[in-house]
Design a protein around this motif. Structure first.
Motif, PDB file in Angstrom:
ATOM      1  N   ALA A 264       0.838  -1.206   0.000  1.00  0.00           N
ATOM      2  CA  ALA A 264       0.000   0.000   0.000  1.00  0.00           C
ATOM      3  C   ALA A 264       0.872   1.255   0.000  1.00  0.00           C
ATOM      4  CB  ALA A 264      -0.930  -0.003   1.212  1.00  0.00           C
ATOM      5  N   LYS A 265       1.910   1.262   0.832  1.00  0.00           N
ATOM      6  CA  LYS A 265       2.799   2.426   0.906  1.00  0.00           C
ATOM      7  C   LYS A 265       3.519   2.680  -0.414  1.00  0.00           C
ATOM      8  CE  LYS A 265       4.330   3.353   5.477  1.00  0.00           C
ATOM      9  NZ  LYS A 265       5.459   3.295   6.412  1.00  0.00           N
ATOM     10  N   ASN A 266       3.816   1.609  -1.134  1.00  0.00           N
ATOM     11  CA  ASN A 266       4.551   1.731  -2.399  1.00  0.00           C
ATOM     12  C   ASN A 266       3.635   1.855  -3.608  1.00  0.00           C
ATOM     13  OD1 ASN A 266       7.062   1.615  -1.115  1.00  0.00           O
ATOM     14  ND2 ASN A 266       7.055  -0.614  -1.125  1.00  0.00           N
ATOM     15  N   GLY A 267       2.335   1.944  -3.372  1.00  0.00           N
ATOM     16  CA  GLY A 267       1.385   2.113  -4.470  1.00  0.00           C
ATOM     17  C   GLY A 267       1.294   0.914  -5.396  1.00  0.00           C
ATOM     18  N   LYS A 268       1.576  -0.257  -4.889  1.00  0.00           N
ATOM     19  CA  LYS A 268       1.541  -1.482  -5.702  1.00  0.00           C
ATOM     20  C   LYS A 268       0.226  -2.219  -5.505  1.00  0.00           C
ATOM     21  CE  LYS A 268       6.257  -1.712  -6.419  1.00  0.00           C
ATOM     22  NZ  LYS A 268       7.437  -2.448  -6.516  1.00  0.00           N
ATOM     23  N   ARG A 269       0.012  -3.216  -6.361  1.00  0.00           N
ATOM     24  CA  ARG A 269      -1.182  -4.055  -6.250  1.00  0.00           C
ATOM     25  C   ARG A 269      -1.134  -4.802  -4.925  1.00  0.00           C
ATOM     26  NH1 ARG A 269      -3.273  -9.160  -8.990  1.00  0.00           N
ATOM     27  NH2 ARG A 269      -5.507  -8.727  -9.020  1.00  0.00           N
ATOM     28  N   ARG A 270      -2.262  -4.758  -4.209  1.00  0.00           N
ATOM     29  CA  ARG A 270      -2.290  -5.265  -2.840  1.00  0.00           C
ATOM     30  C   ARG A 270      -2.953  -6.616  -2.739  1.00  0.00           C
ATOM     31  NH1 ARG A 270      -4.728  -0.681   0.280  1.00  0.00           N
ATOM     32  NH2 ARG A 270      -4.522  -2.178   1.945  1.00  0.00           N
ATOM     33  N   LEU A 271      -2.817  -7.211  -1.549  1.00  0.00           N
ATOM     34  CA  LEU A 271      -3.522  -8.455  -1.258  1.00  0.00           C
ATOM     35  C   LEU A 271      -5.009  -8.146  -1.158  1.00  0.00           C
ATOM     36  CD1 LEU A 271      -1.266  -9.933   1.584  1.00  0.00           C
ATOM     37  CD2 LEU A 271      -1.256 -10.538  -0.833  1.00  0.00           C
ATOM     38  N   ALA A 272      -5.821  -9.067  -1.600  1.00  0.00           N
ATOM     39  CA  ALA A 272      -7.263  -8.896  -1.460  1.00  0.00           C
ATOM     40  C   ALA A 272      -7.628  -8.995   0.015  1.00  0.00           C
ATOM     41  CB  ALA A 272      -7.995  -9.970  -2.256  1.00  0.00           C
ATOM     42  N   GLU A 273      -8.618  -8.206   0.419  1.00  0.00           N
ATOM     43  CA  GLU A 273      -9.072  -8.283   1.811  1.00  0.00           C
ATOM     44  C   GLU A 273      -9.500  -9.702   2.154  1.00  0.00           C
ATOM     45  OE1 GLU A 273     -12.117  -5.499   2.833  1.00  0.00           O
ATOM     46  OE2 GLU A 273     -10.727  -3.824   2.892  1.00  0.00           O
ATOM     47  N   SER A 274     -10.062 -10.405   1.172  1.00  0.00           N
ATOM     48  CA  SER A 274     -10.513 -11.772   1.430  1.00  0.00           C
ATOM     49  C   SER A 274      -9.352 -12.670   1.842  1.00  0.00           C
ATOM     50  CB  SER A 274     -11.239 -12.347   0.205  1.00  0.00           C
ATOM     51  OG  SER A 274     -10.381 -12.364  -0.913  1.00  0.00           O
ATOM     52  N   VAL A 275      -8.167 -12.434   1.312  1.00  0.00           N
ATOM     53  CA  VAL A 275      -6.989 -13.218   1.698  1.00  0.00           C
ATOM     54  C   VAL A 275      -6.671 -12.981   3.169  1.00  0.00           C
ATOM     55  CG1 VAL A 275      -4.493 -13.500   1.349  1.00  0.00           C
ATOM     56  CG2 VAL A 275      -6.019 -13.285  -0.627  1.00  0.00           C
TER      57      VAL A 275
END
Length: 90
Positions: A25-36
């Motif tokens: 999130a801090k690096n503006g990258k694709r994140r883990l899904a909340e479901s994970v």
């Protein structure tokens, strides 16, 4: 005894997943899904999730996520109660 090691492992894994998601999130990258994150919590990583939220200050302001997390913990507690009742009746 194996359950103890499983819970330790899933707790650490969940904690690290929260940290990794915060870093993404801090690096503006694709994140883990909340479901994970919620599935890891559900399968035994509850303490890892709570520590991760607190330590990384991650997802703590997102009310919808916190509500889902509370629901997951409530389901876990209900399952534990039902299993305890079922196993002690035998």
């Amino acid at each position: 005894m194996a359950i103890k090691y499983y819970l330790i492992l899933i707790t650490i894994l969940t904690f690290l997943a929260f940290g990794w998601d915060k870093r993404l999130a801090k690096n503006g990258k694709r994140r883990l899904a909340e479901s994970v994150l919620l599935i890891l919590t559900f399968v035994g990583g509850t303490f890892g999730a709570l520590f991760g939220i607190t330590f990384f200050k991650h997802k703590s302001a997102k009310k919808t996520f916190i509500l889902k997390l509370i629901l997951v913990v409530a389901v876990q507690l209900a399952l534990i109660f039902l299993l305890k009742e079922h196993l002690t009746d035998q």
